[in-house]
Motif scaffolding. Structure first.
Motif, mmCIF file in Angstrom:
data_model
loop_
_atom_site.group_PDB
_atom_site.id
_atom_site.type_symbol
_atom_site.label_atom_id
_atom_site.label_comp_id
_atom_site.label_asym_id
_atom_site.label_seq_id
_atom_site.Cartn_x
_atom_site.Cartn_y
_atom_site.Cartn_z
ATOM 1 N N GLU A 101 0.866 -1.178 0.000
ATOM 2 C CA GLU A 101 0.000 0.000 0.000
ATOM 3 C C GLU A 101 0.900 1.223 0.000
ATOM 4 O O GLU A 101 1.717 1.385 0.896
ATOM 5 C CB GLU A 101 -0.888 -0.005 1.244
ATOM 6 N N GLU A 103 0.939 5.367 -0.070
ATOM 7 C CA GLU A 103 0.113 6.568 0.076
ATOM 8 C C GLU A 103 0.966 7.798 -0.212
ATOM 9 O O GLU A 103 2.070 7.922 0.312
ATOM 10 C CB GLU A 103 -0.433 6.627 1.503
ATOM 11 N N ARG A 110 4.361 7.051 1.887
ATOM 12 C CA ARG A 110 4.228 6.080 2.968
ATOM 13 C C ARG A 110 4.041 4.707 2.303
ATOM 14 O O ARG A 110 3.154 4.555 1.460
ATOM 15 C CB ARG A 110 3.001 6.433 3.801
ATOM 16 N N GLY A 112 3.491 0.625 2.780
ATOM 17 C CA GLY A 112 3.117 -0.450 3.699
ATOM 18 C C GLY A 112 3.258 -1.817 3.046
ATOM 19 O O GLY A 112 2.913 -2.005 1.882
ATOM 20 N N TYR A 113 3.799 -2.754 3.826
ATOM 21 C CA TYR A 113 3.969 -4.139 3.359
ATOM 22 C C TYR A 113 3.118 -5.061 4.231
ATOM 23 O O TYR A 113 2.637 -4.639 5.287
ATOM 24 C CB TYR A 113 5.439 -4.566 3.508
ATOM 25 N N GLY A 116 2.244 -5.523 8.719
ATOM 26 C CA GLY A 116 2.319 -4.261 9.462
ATOM 27 C C GLY A 116 3.610 -3.484 9.276
ATOM 28 O O GLY A 116 3.876 -2.534 10.010
ATOM 29 N N VAL A 118 5.885 -0.769 7.856
ATOM 30 C CA VAL A 118 5.697 0.525 7.189
ATOM 31 C C VAL A 118 7.057 1.196 7.021
ATOM 32 O O VAL A 118 7.832 1.290 7.968
ATOM 33 C CB VAL A 118 4.772 1.449 8.019
ATOM 34 N N THR A 119 7.354 1.613 5.803
ATOM 35 C CA THR A 119 8.587 2.354 5.559
ATOM 36 C C THR A 119 8.216 3.629 4.797
ATOM 37 O O THR A 119 7.038 3.970 4.683
ATOM 38 C CB THR A 119 9.610 1.533 4.745
ATOM 39 N N ALA A 120 9.213 4.312 4.283
ATOM 40 C CA ALA A 120 8.923 5.543 3.557
ATOM 41 C C ALA A 120 9.901 5.741 2.409
ATOM 42 O O ALA A 120 11.089 5.412 2.534
ATOM 43 C CB ALA A 120 9.001 6.739 4.506
ATOM 44 N N ASP A 245 7.603 6.711 9.169
ATOM 45 C CA ASP A 245 8.008 5.724 10.165
ATOM 46 C C ASP A 245 9.533 5.575 10.071
ATOM 47 O O ASP A 245 10.082 5.408 8.988
ATOM 48 C CB ASP A 245 7.305 4.392 9.835
#
Ligand code: CUA
Length: 305
Positions: A101, A103, A110, A112-113, A116, A118-120, A245
């Motif tokens: 995901e 964003e 942002r 998401g894998y 849970g 989350v990286t950037a 994150d």
């Protein structure tokens, strides 16, 4: 002016994914089709100039209009349209091996894998597997574009768009926002890092673990300055959701959404002069942090691998 775009990590004929290769093939077919049409139009113009003044029979003029003006363009344009639609269908996979995901925010990404994580500003993908990327936006319209991998789709607030990519070449490719989204639009970049599948699995497992170390003077300085109100470092008190994150921040390859290489000096500059590096950014600059505290904080952030 065009030639500098003809190689490198943003080159859109790099063919670094199956989808990019299909789009490249389509581009060459369209180019060839347009070339044939151009040659025929030029030939007809030349023919018309040569025969002007001479009388043509009405019958041959009608034949010319029927074949040259109706039949030929109808067949060629329908063939090109059909090829384009088939390519469009083929580059959107129905099934995928992995869902991400992404964003868009002003002005960063942002990511998401599963599990849970989350990286950037960094999209890591395994070679040879089809990844489904669900694209949304938090504030205004952005557009996700990784030219070498062939994807470019708008990210629209309140809507989820879907892109599928099957990378074929391991490497660090460039990505950027392709929709004007405010003052720092040009500084909204990211990296697409294509890894061997085993290396990707190991990376994702590491990324799911909480931050190490979970204490120390650098973390105290980070929390003391209030950074935890916007940033999350999983495993610590920092649980903010506004900014990127930072749980495994030190393992990233860039800073400030792909605009700087990540090292001590750029990180120090970023923390103390954020607004001069990216005008309009939501993160305030912290020019007055005491030197020792700042260096501890930098040590800590870079140690989060
Ligand atoms: Cu986000 Cu342009």
């Amino acid at each position: 002016m065009c030639l500098p775009g003809c190689s490198g990590r943003h080159y859109w004929f790099s063919g670094a994914s199956e989808e990019a290769q299909s789009i490249e093939t389509l581009a060459w077919i369209l180019f060839a089709g347009a070339g044939v049409i151009w040659l025929i139009v030029m030939a007809l113009a030349f023919f018309a100039m040569r025969s002007s003044g001479r009388s043509n029979t009405e019958k041959s003029a009608r034949r010319m209009i029927l074949w040259g003006g109706f039949a030929f363009p109808t067949v060629v344009l329908a063939a090109l349209l059909g090829t384009g639609l088939l390519t469009l269908k083929s580059i959107v996979a129905e099934r995928s091996d992995l869902t991400l995901e992404v964003e868009g925010e002003q002005w960063w990404w942002r990511v998401g894998y599963p599990g849970g994580v989350v990286t950037a500003n960094e999209v890591r993908l395994p070679r040879g597997r089809t990844a489904e990327i669900l694209l949304t936006a938090d504030d205004v319209i952005h557009s996700f574009w990784a030219p070498a991998l062939g994807g470019k789709i708008d990210m629209i607030p309140g809507r989820e768009n879907r892109l599928t990519l099957t990378p074929t070449t391991v490497g660090n490719w460039g990505g950027l926002c392709a929709e004007y989204c405010g003052g720092a639009h040009a500084q909204m970049r990211f990296n697409v890092i294509v890894m061997e599948p085993d290396a990707f699995d190991a990376w994702l497992e590491d990324e799911a673990a909480p931050a190490q170390p979970e204490s120390g003077p650098g973390l105290e300085a980070f929390l003391g300055e209030g950074c935890g109100a916007c940033h999350t470092i999983r495993g610590t008190e920092a649980q903010g959701l506004v900014g990127p994150d930072l749980t495994h921040f030190g393992a990233r390859t860039s800073l400030g959404a792909g605009i700087l290489a990540l090292d001590r000096d750029t990180l120090r500059h970023w923390i103390t002069h954020t607004d001069t590096l990216k005008p309009g950014v939501k993160m305030p600059a912290y020019p007055d942090i005491p030197t020792e505290e700042l260096e501890d904080m930098i040590d800590y952030l870079l140690s989060l691998t």
